[in-house]
Design a protein around this motif. Structure first.
Motif, PDB file in Angstrom:
ATOM      1  N   PHE A   1     -12.625 -30.494  27.413  1.00  0.00           N
ATOM      2  CA  PHE A   1     -11.218 -30.796  27.153  1.00  0.00           C
ATOM      3  C   PHE A   1     -11.045 -31.655  25.916  1.00  0.00           C
ATOM      4  N   VAL A   2      -9.873 -31.500  25.319  1.00  0.00           N
ATOM      5  CA  VAL A   2      -9.489 -32.294  24.165  1.00  0.00           C
ATOM      6  C   VAL A   2      -8.808 -33.563  24.666  1.00  0.00           C
ATOM      7  N   ILE A   3      -9.041 -34.670  23.991  1.00  0.00           N
ATOM      8  CA  ILE A   3      -8.375 -35.936  24.286  1.00  0.00           C
ATOM      9  C   ILE A   3      -7.279 -36.110  23.247  1.00  0.00           C
ATOM     10  N   LYS A   4      -6.052 -35.857  23.664  1.00  0.00           N
ATOM     11  CA  LYS A   4      -4.917 -35.867  22.742  1.00  0.00           C
ATOM     12  C   LYS A   4      -4.849 -37.174  21.975  1.00  0.00           C
ATOM     13  N   PRO A   5      -4.834 -37.119  20.641  1.00  0.00           N
ATOM     14  CA  PRO A   5      -4.696 -38.353  19.862  1.00  0.00           C
ATOM     15  C   PRO A   5      -3.229 -38.733  19.699  1.00  0.00           C
ATOM     16  N   ALA A   6      -2.993 -39.971  19.339  1.00  0.00           N
ATOM     17  CA  ALA A   6      -1.628 -40.424  19.088  1.00  0.00           C
ATOM     18  C   ALA A   6      -1.013 -39.618  17.944  1.00  0.00           C
ATOM     19  N   GLY A   7       0.260 -39.314  18.075  1.00  0.00           N
ATOM     20  CA  GLY A   7       0.967 -38.579  17.035  1.00  0.00           C
ATOM     21  C   GLY A   7       0.847 -37.075  17.140  1.00  0.00           C
ATOM     22  N   TRP A   8       0.224 -36.598  18.213  1.00  0.00           N
ATOM     23  CA  TRP A   8       0.070 -35.169  18.426  1.00  0.00           C
ATOM     24  C   TRP A   8       0.461 -34.821  19.863  1.00  0.00           C
ATOM     25  N   ALA A   9       0.967 -33.599  20.053  1.00  0.00           N
ATOM     26  CA  ALA A   9       1.374 -33.122  21.377  1.00  0.00           C
ATOM     27  C   ALA A   9       0.468 -31.997  21.837  1.00  0.00           C
ATOM     28  N   LEU A  10       0.231 -31.952  23.139  1.00  0.00           N
ATOM     29  CA  LEU A  10      -0.471 -30.835  23.758  1.00  0.00           C
ATOM     30  C   LEU A  10       0.507 -29.703  24.057  1.00  0.00           C
ATOM     31  N   PRO A  11       0.026 -28.458  24.102  1.00  0.00           N
ATOM     32  CA  PRO A  11       0.879 -27.382  24.612  1.00  0.00           C
ATOM     33  C   PRO A  11       1.127 -27.596  26.097  1.00  0.00           C
ATOM     34  N   VAL A  12       2.305 -27.218  26.563  1.00  0.00           N
ATOM     35  CA  VAL A  12       2.623 -27.349  27.982  1.00  0.00           C
ATOM     36  C   VAL A  12       3.150 -26.028  28.506  1.00  0.00           C
ATOM     37  N   ASP A  13       2.981 -25.832  29.821  1.00  0.00           N
ATOM     38  CA  ASP A  13       3.478 -24.631  30.472  1.00  0.00           C
ATOM     39  C   ASP A  13       5.004 -24.650  30.483  1.00  0.00           C
ATOM     40  N   ALA A  14       5.605 -23.521  30.185  1.00  0.00           N
ATOM     41  CA  ALA A  14       7.054 -23.462  30.056  1.00  0.00           C
ATOM     42  C   ALA A  14       7.769 -23.754  31.366  1.00  0.00           C
ATOM     43  N   ALA A  15       7.181 -23.384  32.505  1.00  0.00           N
ATOM     44  CA  ALA A  15       7.847 -23.543  33.797  1.00  0.00           C
ATOM     45  C   ALA A  15       7.560 -24.877  34.453  1.00  0.00           C
ATOM     46  N   THR A  16       6.385 -25.459  34.205  1.00  0.00           N
ATOM     47  CA  THR A  16       5.963 -26.649  34.937  1.00  0.00           C
ATOM     48  C   THR A  16       5.765 -27.887  34.070  1.00  0.00           C
ATOM     49  N   ASN A  17       5.737 -27.725  32.755  1.00  0.00           N
ATOM     50  CA  ASN A  17       5.427 -28.815  31.833  1.00  0.00           C
ATOM     51  C   ASN A  17       4.039 -29.417  32.065  1.00  0.00           C
ATOM     52  N   LEU A  18       3.145 -28.666  32.731  1.00  0.00           N
ATOM     53  CA  LEU A  18       1.760 -29.113  32.846  1.00  0.00           C
ATOM     54  C   LEU A  18       1.060 -28.922  31.508  1.00  0.00           C
ATOM     55  N   PRO A  19       0.399 -29.951  30.986  1.00  0.00           N
ATOM     56  CA  PRO A  19      -0.274 -29.823  29.691  1.00  0.00           C
ATOM     57  C   PRO A  19      -1.491 -28.907  29.779  1.00  0.00           C
ATOM     58  N   HIS A  20      -1.745 -28.175  28.692  1.00  0.00           N
ATOM     59  CA  HIS A  20      -2.952 -27.359  28.540  1.00  0.00           C
ATOM     60  C   HIS A  20      -3.911 -28.112  27.625  1.00  0.00           C
ATOM     61  N   PHE A  21      -5.015 -28.566  28.183  1.00  0.00           N
ATOM     62  CA  PHE A  21      -5.941 -29.396  27.405  1.00  0.00           C
ATOM     63  C   PHE A  21      -7.394 -29.077  27.705  1.00  0.00           C
ATOM     64  N   ALA A  22      -7.672 -28.180  28.679  1.00  0.00           N
ATOM     65  CA  ALA A  22      -9.047 -28.006  29.151  1.00  0.00           C
ATOM     66  C   ALA A  22      -9.433 -26.543  29.256  1.00  0.00           C
ATOM     67  N   TYR A  23     -10.721 -26.288  29.108  1.00  0.00           N
ATOM     68  CA  TYR A  23     -11.324 -24.987  29.389  1.00  0.00           C
ATOM     69  C   TYR A  23     -12.377 -25.206  30.469  1.00  0.00           C
ATOM     70  N   ILE A  24     -12.287 -24.458  31.570  1.00  0.00           N
ATOM     71  CA  ILE A  24     -13.261 -24.562  32.648  1.00  0.00           C
ATOM     72  C   ILE A  24     -14.350 -23.526  32.427  1.00  0.00           C
ATOM     73  N   HIS A  25     -15.592 -23.982  32.364  1.00  0.00           N
ATOM     74  CA  HIS A  25     -16.717 -23.064  32.185  1.00  0.00           C
ATOM     75  C   HIS A  25     -17.253 -22.703  33.572  1.00  0.00           C
ATOM     76  N   ALA A  26     -16.777 -21.586  34.105  1.00  0.00           N
ATOM     77  CA  ALA A  26     -17.185 -21.113  35.439  1.00  0.00           C
ATOM     78  C   ALA A  26     -17.467 -19.625  35.346  1.00  0.00           C
ATOM     79  N   PRO A  27     -18.628 -19.241  34.789  1.00  0.00           N
ATOM     80  CA  PRO A  27     -18.911 -17.814  34.546  1.00  0.00           C
ATOM     81  C   PRO A  27     -18.709 -16.949  35.780  1.00  0.00           C
ATOM     82  N   GLY A  28     -19.129 -17.423  36.955  1.00  0.00           N
ATOM     83  CA  GLY A  28     -18.975 -16.645  38.180  1.00  0.00           C
ATOM     84  C   GLY A  28     -17.811 -17.088  39.036  1.00  0.00           C
ATOM     85  N   GLY A  29     -17.012 -18.032  38.550  1.00  0.00           N
ATOM     86  CA  GLY A  29     -15.900 -18.562  39.328  1.00  0.00           C
ATOM     87  C   GLY A  29     -16.367 -19.546  40.384  1.00  0.00           C
ATOM     88  N   SER A  30     -15.442 -19.984  41.216  1.00  0.00           N
ATOM     89  CA  SER A  30     -15.787 -20.900  42.305  1.00  0.00           C
ATOM     90  C   SER A  30     -16.708 -20.196  43.300  1.00  0.00           C
TER      91      SER A  30
END
Length: 551
Positions: A81-110
């Motif tokens: 995941f990226v650690i958002k620096p000051a002066g910058w915004a993360l993308p957020v989901d249009a419906a929930t405003n949850l920030p997008h900041f991470a990629y989960i590495h799960a080749p086979g899933g849970s």
């Protein structure tokens, strides 16, 4: 309202990478590979990398190079995941405003562990580049953040209470963002989508901490106890910066494994960060100016008056305080106990940089949505320590801060409750049988009982540094004594309304009660009792009652 922008699949997967980092000695000897990518300005064309941005795999922290490139070792199940620096915004989901900041590495899933709730879908081979978009935004060093904890709906009706009792109060807030400090749900994680849409309607980017009721209860241990949480929110812990402050959100719920003999397999857990997470904290703080404000959020308290067991206190609290002890301006927030408490830790507790303030926040759900309905059909939800349900607003000013309790039912009402305690057995059912309707919490009081009666004041957000004073009938101000006791009003409400109360909810000790004896020499008649309370931040709150004395 904040701008909303979404990364495309090409944004996430395209690009090249450089830089490598050696594996940490804290990283176990398991198969791993290097993840690479860029952090880039979403408004640039052609794409321009953003240098000097922190990126983490949950332990190691690197900064992007001059072209915005980064590289980190990852294992199956890691979130990068990226650690958002000051002066910058993360993308957020249009419906929930949850920030997008991470990629989960799960080749086979849970893993297939019989989870009731869906975990992480297979992500396949590691992409050649994992890229994080940012967008420039203006950030002042003075700003507000909304702090929730324990919304904890047990039913769809209770999700509606969150909407109507709390979200409606926050809606339109000019705060920069919000944070929920765990127990977002009450075990039923299928409520996440509806809840997130409701909170998203506030219009603020909203970050979330995992609580003990946000777990996959079928997990054999803590390793896979957050698969649904990761799918919905992206990472078990994270950090971001805003203005001149750094925010670190942690997961200190250590699940000890499912118990098939219990309903839904709910096993034991404890408060515990662990060395990997504390390593992440140290690695983030190594890149943070020493004198800046550091705000840490998690779920289980470092210490609480509510209970002394490991499920309500953090076992490695001293190691945590040592990890943040490089920075003198720190504060931490949590929930879990549905009480409102302030604690201060020093060098004797492991914090070497002065005094660390730890604040257990009042719960959104109060007493787990217990109690009689108000005029809106929403439970009173009074907490066991007498605090109203609601939320806090954190106001940051450079390296300084204050917090403000916002009662949900009536945000404009006072911040204290004044009561009269004149009956030794006023709440004893064994003495009185059915609970008496006329308990003496407001008077009148006979003149010959004045000397044995107490004024009891619950300052809802009070703490060790608060001061409470009283003036009776215009007398000079005198200090009240801080005591650990139950709020008599809570005792009465819980006893009288047992049918509307969750079975486990009982009045408990409050950390913010002050009391004093009433003057024994007051003449029969009416007398104004004025109280002023100076809170943890030096702000004054006022309250008063009319005391009736009979002959």
């Amino acid at each position: 309202m904040h701008d909303i922008f979404m990364p495309t699949r090409r944004d996430v997967l395209a690009g090249a990478a450089a830089m490598a980092i050696a594996a940490s000695p804290l990283r176990p000897a398991v198969a791993q590979t290097d993840a690479r990518g860029t952090v880039f300005d979403a408004d640039s064309n052609p794409r321009k990398g953003v240098p000097g941005v922190m990126v983490s795999n949950g332990l190691d922290v690197v900064k992007t190079d001059a072209d915005g490139r980064w590289s980190l070792p990852v294992r199956d199940g890691d979130s990068v995941f990226v650690i958002k620096p000051a002066g910058w915004a993360l993308p957020v989901d249009a419906a929930t405003n949850l920030p997008h900041f991470a990629y989960i590495h799960a080749p086979g899933g849970s893993p297939d562990l019989g989870f009731r709730f869906e975990g992480v879908a297979p992500t396949g081979p590691l992409p050649p580049s994992i890229d994080f978009p940012l967008r420039r935004q203006t950030e002042a060093t003075r700003f507000d953040a909304v702090l929730f904890t324990d919304p904890q709906p047990e039913s769809l009706n209770e999700v509606g209470y969150i909407r109507d009792d709390v979200v409606s109060v926050v809606d339109g807030s000019q705060a920069a963002f919000g944070i929920t400090h765990g127990d977002i749900m009450f075990d039923d994680l299928s409520f996440y989508p509806r809840y997130n849409r409701i909170v998203g309607s506030i219009g603020l980017p909203w970050f979330n901490v995992r609580g003990n009721h946000d777990m996959n209860l079928e997990a054999p241990d803590n390793t896979h106890a957050a698969e649904t949480f990761k799918r919905v929110f992206g990472a078990r812990w994270l950090a971001f910066q805003y203005g001149a402050a750094t925010f670190i959100l942690l997961d200190n719920v250590d699940y000890l494994g499912t118990d098939p003999s219990k309903p839904n397999g709910f096993g034991k857990y404890r408060g515990y960060f662990g060395e990997r997470q504390l390593g992440f904290v140290r690695n983030v703080l190594a890149n943070v100016p020493r004198d800046s404000l550091v705000v840490i959020s998690f779920h289980i308290p470092l210490k609480t008056l509510a209970a002394s067991d490991d499920a309500n206190n953090t076992a490695d609290a001293k190691a945590f305080l040592e990890a943040i002890g490089t920075h003198p301006n720190t504060v931490s927030f949590c929930g879990h106990t549905h009480t409102n408490e302030h604690w201060y830790f020093s060098a004797a507790d492991g914090y070497a940089a002065g005094t660390h303030h730890h604040h257990i926040l009042a719960a959104v759900s109060g007493s787990w949505w217990s109690g009689p309905f108000d005029a809106r059909g929403i439970p009173m939800a009074l907490q066991s320590d007498g605090s109203p349900n609601g939320f806090h607003v954190l106001s940051v000013d450079g390296a300084g801060y204050t917090t403000t309790l916002v009662p949900a039912h009536d945000p404009a009402r006072g911040q204290m409750r004044l009561m009269l305690d004149s009956q030794v057995h006023g709440s004893d059912k064994e003495v009185f049988g059915e609970y008496p309707e006329g308990a003496l919490l407001t008077g009148p009081i006979a003149a010959d009982r004045l000397g044995s009666s107490r004024l009891v004041v619950n300052v809802f957000d009070g703490g060790p540094r608060s001061k409470v004073e009283v003036s009776v009938a215009g007398s000079p101000w005198q200090k009240l004594t801080k005591v650990e006791r139950s709020d008599p009003f809570v005792v009465e409400v819980y006893e009288r309304h047992r049918a509307s109360k969750k079975f486990w909810v009982e009045a408990g000790k409050s950390s913010h009660i002050w009391q004093t004896k009433l003057p024994a020499t007051l003449e029969p008649g009416t007398h104004r009792v004025a109280v002023r309370a100076t809170d943890e931040y030096g702000r004054t709150r006022n309250g008063s009652i009319v005391l009736e004395v009979t002959g």
